[in-house]
Each structure stands twice: as C-alpha cells, then as structure tokens.
Design a protein around this motif. Structure first.
Motif, short mmCIF file in Angstrom:
data_model
loop_
_atom_site.label_atom_id
_atom_site.label_comp_id
_atom_site.label_asym_id
_atom_site.label_seq_id
_atom_site.Cartn_x
_atom_site.Cartn_y
_atom_site.Cartn_z
N ARG A 48 31.09 29.98 52.80
CA ARG A 48 29.84 30.64 53.19
C ARG A 48 29.87 32.14 52.90
O ARG A 48 28.89 32.72 52.47
CB ARG A 48 29.58 30.44 54.69
CG ARG A 48 28.86 29.13 54.99
CD ARG A 48 28.54 29.03 56.45
NE ARG A 48 29.75 29.18 57.28
CZ ARG A 48 29.78 28.96 58.58
NH1 ARG A 48 28.70 28.61 59.22
NH2 ARG A 48 30.90 29.11 59.25
N GLN A 49 31.01 32.77 53.19
CA GLN A 49 31.07 34.24 53.11
C GLN A 49 31.63 34.76 51.79
O GLN A 49 31.73 35.98 51.61
CB GLN A 49 31.91 34.79 54.26
CG GLN A 49 31.42 34.35 55.62
CD GLN A 49 32.12 35.08 56.73
OE1 GLN A 49 32.42 36.27 56.62
NE2 GLN A 49 32.37 34.40 57.82
N GLY A 50 32.02 33.86 50.91
CA GLY A 50 32.55 34.28 49.62
C GLY A 50 33.79 35.13 49.78
O GLY A 50 34.58 34.97 50.72
N ALA A 51 33.95 36.12 48.86
CA ALA A 51 35.16 36.97 48.88
C ALA A 51 35.14 37.97 50.03
O ALA A 51 36.17 38.58 50.32
CB ALA A 51 35.29 37.70 47.55
N SER A 52 33.99 38.13 50.70
CA SER A 52 33.94 39.11 51.80
C SER A 52 34.89 38.72 52.92
O SER A 52 35.26 39.55 53.76
CB SER A 52 32.52 39.25 52.34
OG SER A 52 32.16 38.14 53.11
N ILE A 55 38.03 40.72 54.10
CA ILE A 55 38.00 41.85 55.06
C ILE A 55 38.63 41.45 56.39
O ILE A 55 39.08 42.29 57.16
CB ILE A 55 36.54 42.35 55.23
CG1 ILE A 55 36.00 42.86 53.90
CG2 ILE A 55 36.44 43.45 56.27
CD1 ILE A 55 34.53 43.26 53.92
N LEU A 112 31.07 47.23 56.97
CA LEU A 112 31.11 46.83 55.55
C LEU A 112 31.02 45.30 55.40
O LEU A 112 30.52 44.80 54.39
CB LEU A 112 32.41 47.34 54.91
CG LEU A 112 32.43 48.85 54.61
CD1 LEU A 112 33.85 49.32 54.35
CD2 LEU A 112 31.54 49.17 53.42
N GLN A 115 27.17 44.14 56.56
CA GLN A 115 26.03 44.41 55.67
C GLN A 115 25.70 43.22 54.76
O GLN A 115 24.55 42.74 54.77
CB GLN A 115 26.34 45.68 54.85
CG GLN A 115 25.10 46.51 54.51
CD GLN A 115 24.22 45.84 53.48
OE1 GLN A 115 24.72 45.17 52.60
NE2 GLN A 115 22.90 46.00 53.62
N PRO A 116 26.66 42.68 54.01
CA PRO A 116 26.29 41.55 53.15
C PRO A 116 26.08 40.22 53.91
O PRO A 116 25.33 39.38 53.46
CB PRO A 116 27.48 41.43 52.19
CG PRO A 116 28.62 42.05 52.89
CD PRO A 116 28.07 43.10 53.78
N ILE A 117 26.74 40.07 55.07
CA ILE A 117 26.68 38.78 55.76
C ILE A 117 25.51 38.72 56.76
O ILE A 117 24.78 37.73 56.84
CB ILE A 117 28.02 38.49 56.47
CG1 ILE A 117 29.17 38.48 55.45
CG2 ILE A 117 27.97 37.18 57.23
CD1 ILE A 117 29.01 37.49 54.31
#
Lengths: 243, 52
Positions: A48-52, A55, A112, A115-117
């Motif tokens: 679901r969150q890909g490479a993020s 973190i 960080l 923001q994308p999630i």
C-alpha cells in the motif's frame, strides 16, 4: 554484586562508564548500520505504501526513544528529588538534548511520511499534538537548566517540570487508544500478529530499535560524564574565588 | 545497488538525510564538548595543585 547506589558516586560512575562506553558505542554504530542498510537496501516495498515504508526504520525507533528518554529523565528526576544524588539529576540533564533530537527526527520523518500517505504534512491529531507538546517540554527543560545558576535549584525545578511533562510523554504513546481518533495508526509493534508489521519489515526494524537504544545509552553516558566534570569545575572555581 | 524508490524518493531520502545529519551532529557535538570539558578540568586541577 555492587549496590546500584554506588554509581551515585561521580568517580565510580565515570570509572565504570569509561569501561563500558566504547563497547556500547561500537555496538550502537554496528547495529544502526546493519539495521539501516538492511531496511533501506534489502527490504521490499509495502503493497500500500510503496517505498515510503522505508521511513519506518527511522521514525519508529526515534519516536520510541523520544518517549523513553523522557521516562528515563523522570526516573533520574525522582531519584534526585527523593535521594538527592547529583549523578541522577545530571544524567537527566544529559539525556534531554538526546531526547529532543529523537523527537525532532520523529516529527520530521513523520511529516515526510505523512505527506504522501495521508496527503498532509501535519494534522492536529492527538498523537501528533502530544508529541509536539513533548518537544516543547524538552526545550523548556533544557532552557530551565541553563537559566538557573544554582545547580541544585535547577535540578529541583527541572525535576518538577519533568514530572509534569511525563503526562505528555505518556499521552504521546497512548493518545491513539485514549481518543480513538485521528490519522495516526496504533502501535506498529504489537504481540498481536494482525496488528504487527510483517516479518520482512519487523526484523530490520528491531535491529534499528536496538541501535537507537544503544546510541541513546552511549550518548547519555558520555554526556553525563561531561556534566559531572562541568559541575566539578564550577565547584572548584567557586571554591577558588572564595578563598 | 540503489533501491527503486519511485515517487517516494524525495521523502525517503530526505528522511534519511535529515535523521543521519541530526544524529551525527549530536554525536559530534557530544564528543567535542566531552573532550573540551575534560581538558579544561584537568588544566584547572593542575593549576590548583600548583598553587598548593
């Protein structure tokens, strides 16, 4: 076995910590390097969150240490208030900048990641807000130590501040459970298999957590030694001035 | 060797950059201050001993 209170003797503390510090420091750097390299280079993307998801290896250990550093300071403060051992107050003082840096890392990496999630850097969610307040307590605690000239008075005042701030340290850990609302998820690490992160992320995360804990211990030992020496220097200078 | 970070590259690399810089800075400052205070205390104790 030596009594724990023997380490309240500054000389004994410095001798013992000098012996363990190189080992703890080396272990910290080794486990941090292994954990971060493993997590960054050798783990897959989350579906679901890909490479993020990478973190997580910084955010979760830093957030854990931000809270636990304050709890360690609470123990040091209580020992100071009850038994008046200077080493415990100085250890609490030494831990504050380390805890503050951990809090900043948790806040920055959280923004960080958010923001994308979540689609936003920040939201006034119970956990995020209590974490921000915890950071302000860290700043206030360090400022109070610097602002009061008499060491014992500073230790008294900062110990009381630490007791008050502990509410926010606990809130930042359990806010999700208390309010059951907000964007932030519950615990990433759990004994509940359903809730816990998958093993492929979990193992490098454990190594990173161990690295952060060891780094915290190493830095607090080193900084406590420095605080003990700085206190002795102030005492010698004061004695010299008087006579 | 570099993993494919896709559209999250900025966020992931910034997280690692900021965190490692902060940890490295804190470690460096702690070591430098420890050395400075140790030297200052040693010099002070020597001076006091010298003064008798």
């Amino acid at each position: 076995m030596a009594s724990l209170w023997e380490y309240a003797n500054p000389r004994k503390f410095i001798t013992t910590s000098n012996r363990v510090l190189p080992w703890v420091g080396a272990l910290a750097l080794t486990s941090l390097s292994i954990g971060l390299v493993w997590g960054f280079f050798f783990t897959p993307e989350d579906y679901r969150q890909g490479a993020s998801v990478k973190i997580i290896y910084l955010h979760v250990p830093a957030a854990l240490m931000a809270i636990n550093a304050w709890l360690m300071m609470l123990v040091g403060s209580l020992i100071w208030l009850v038994r008046r051992h200077h080493v415990s107050a100085l250890a609490a003082r030494a831990a504050a900048p380390v805890g503050a840096v951990m809090t900043v890392i948790a806040l920055v990496t959280g923004a960080l990641w958010g923001q994308p999630i979540w689609g936003t850097w920040w939201v006034w969610d119970p956990r995020l807000t209590s974490f921000l307040i915890l950071f302000l307590f860290y700043l206030g605690y360090m400022a109070l130590w610097s602002a009061v000239e008499d060491g014992d008075t500073a230790a008294d005042l900062t110990s009381v501040l630490c007791l008050v701030g502990s509410v926010f340290a606990l809130l930042s850990r359990y806010a999700v459970l208390f309010w059951n609302q907000g964007l932030h998820q519950g615990a990433s690490l759990s004994l509940d298999k359903e809730e816990n992160v998958a093993d492929v992320f979990y193992l490098p995360l454990l190594v990173c957590i161990a690295g952060f804990v060891l780094l915290f211990v190493a830095l607090v030992l080193l900084r406590t030694q420095t605080e003990i020496r700085a206190r002795r220097m102030r005492a010698l200078l004061a004695r010299e001035r008087m006579g | 060797m570099m993993p494919e970070l896709g559209k999250y590259a900025v966020e992931v690399l910034s997280s690692y950059g900021v965190s490692l810089a902060l940890l490295g800075g804190l470690g460096a400052l702690s070591v430098v201050r420890a050395g400075r205070v140790r030297r200052q205390l040693a010099a002070l104790e020597q001076r006091i001993r010298g003064n008798g």
